[in-house]
Design a protein around this motif. Structure first.
Motif, short mmCIF file in Angstrom:
data_model
loop_
_atom_site.label_atom_id
_atom_site.label_comp_id
_atom_site.label_asym_id
_atom_site.label_seq_id
_atom_site.Cartn_x
_atom_site.Cartn_y
_atom_site.Cartn_z
N HIS A 8 -10.81 29.44 -3.54
CA HIS A 8 -9.96 29.52 -2.35
C HIS A 8 -10.22 30.89 -1.73
N ASP A 16 -5.52 29.93 3.62
CA ASP A 16 -6.88 29.77 3.09
C ASP A 16 -7.79 29.12 4.13
N ASP A 20 -10.35 25.07 -2.57
CA ASP A 20 -10.80 24.38 -3.77
C ASP A 20 -12.26 23.94 -3.67
N ARG A 55 -9.73 34.49 -3.15
CA ARG A 55 -8.36 34.69 -3.59
C ARG A 55 -8.15 34.11 -4.99
N SER A 56 -8.88 33.06 -5.27
CA SER A 56 -8.86 32.47 -6.60
C SER A 56 -10.16 31.72 -6.81
N THR A 58 -13.97 31.34 -9.09
CA THR A 58 -15.03 32.23 -9.56
C THR A 58 -16.33 31.99 -8.81
#
Length: 337
Positions: A8, A16, A20, A55-56, A58
């Motif tokens: 994200h 966002d 995902d 933001r999240s 990898t």
């Protein structure tokens, strides 16, 4: 391999832009990023380059977290071409291309003969060797775009991230650049390119990733993803698909507004009679014709890293802040993917 997992990403306090997103890109792939304006293409390239931290999720390069690589090390592995530069330096084109060699210099050694040779070779490959002494600020949009690509090629990275690299180029120059990129990927380079010209993407890319509203909605080989159903759904306009008369690669045909009686009318992937369902009075375009797929290949045996401007045969298949490992994204989030 570059791998994104559950990423994200966005800008500042806004929502966002990418949602995902999971994907991977292997060496030797030429991947086209397609999707409407604002779908997240430029943001994805910024994440892949390491300029924008997710933001999240990898991001890994050959198994190592991308954010842990030092900028100079990252620049040796990843080169990028922005859609439009935020700043054009007051220098000649050769000096601008030499900037791509910076990751290979040291505190005790500046640009050497090898660096100048790489910069000149990149200028020749992109068809702008004659611009070497021209001031960067005097170049046209298309000329500047080719110089920026030359800078990325001079960097010597095995990964190229391109945000509309052929923007502003005439058809012949755009094909020259895409022929060059095709040869580079055949030699092992990993290339991810945001593309607005759908048909050029289908001619040259080995794989297409469609983005919409920040999500990957389709990912796969050209033959499986470049269909009327996918294009019509992603771009929300009727599209038909026909084979290219020379290469057989799928090519999109757009439906003018006067022929769009009902946007909900489904269009077949391969219309048998050359007509568009729902067309006014049942009329079809006078330019439509049936063609048969013809396979062709681009021989690249003995490829030395450079290509001629016009290969013997064409390949069978083939915004946002400046994407650079030395720059940071704008904080406002008012981007145009």
């Amino acid at each position: 391999m570059i791998e994104l997992s559950r990423v994200h990403a966005g800008y500042g306090d806004t929502g966002d832009v990418l949602r995902d997103v999971s994907l991977s890109v292997s060496p030797g792939e030429l991947v086209g990023l397609l999707g409407p304006n604002g779908s997240g293409k430029t943001t994805l390239l910024l994440v892949l380059s390491g300029v924008l931290t997710p933001r999240s999720g990898t991001v890994a390069l050959d198994g190592a977290p991308l954010h842990r690589l030092r900028p100079r090390e990252r620049a040796r592995r990843i080169a990028a071409v922005p859609q439009r530069p935020e700043h054009i330096p007051d220098m000649d084109a050769l000096s601008m291309v030499l900037m791509g060699r910076y990751p290979h210099t040291t505190l005790l050694r500046g640009y050497g003969p090898d660096d100048h040779a790489s910069a000149l070779a990149a200028l020749r490959d992109t068809g702008c060797a004659h611009l070497a002494a021209r001031g960067a600020r005097t170049l046209s949009g298309g000329e500047l775009q080719r110089v920026l690509l030359a800078r990325a090629l001079a960097q010597g990275a095995d990964t190229l991230l391109l945000d509309e690299a052929t923007a502003g180029l005439d058809v012949a120059r755009a094909l020259d650049i895409l022929d060059l990129l095709h040869a580079r990927h055949r030699a092992g380079a990993r290339i991810v390119a945001a593309v607005h010209d759908l048909n050029l993407a289908a001619l040259y890319c080995t794989r297409l990733i469609f983005l919409k509203h920040g999500r990957v909605v389709k990912d796969g080989p050209v033959e499986r993803t470049f269909t009327a159903d996918v294009l019509s759904d992603v771009y929300e306009t009727p599209v038909t698909v026909h084979p290219h008369p020379v290469t057989g690669a799928p090519q999109a045909c757009y439906v003018p507004g006067a022929f769009r009686v009902d946007m909900r009318v489904g269009l077949p992937t391969n219309p048998g009679d050359g007509t568009v369902p729902g067309a006014i009075d049942g009329k079809s375009s006078p330019h439509q014709q049936d063609v048969s797929p013809q396979e062709s290949a681009l021989p690249l045996s003995g490829f030395s890293g450079h290509t001629h401007a016009h290969p013997a045969k064409p390949p069978a298949r083939c915004h946002e802040p400046e994407i650079s490992v030395q720059t940071a994204p704008l904080p406002t989030g008012t981007q145009d993917d």
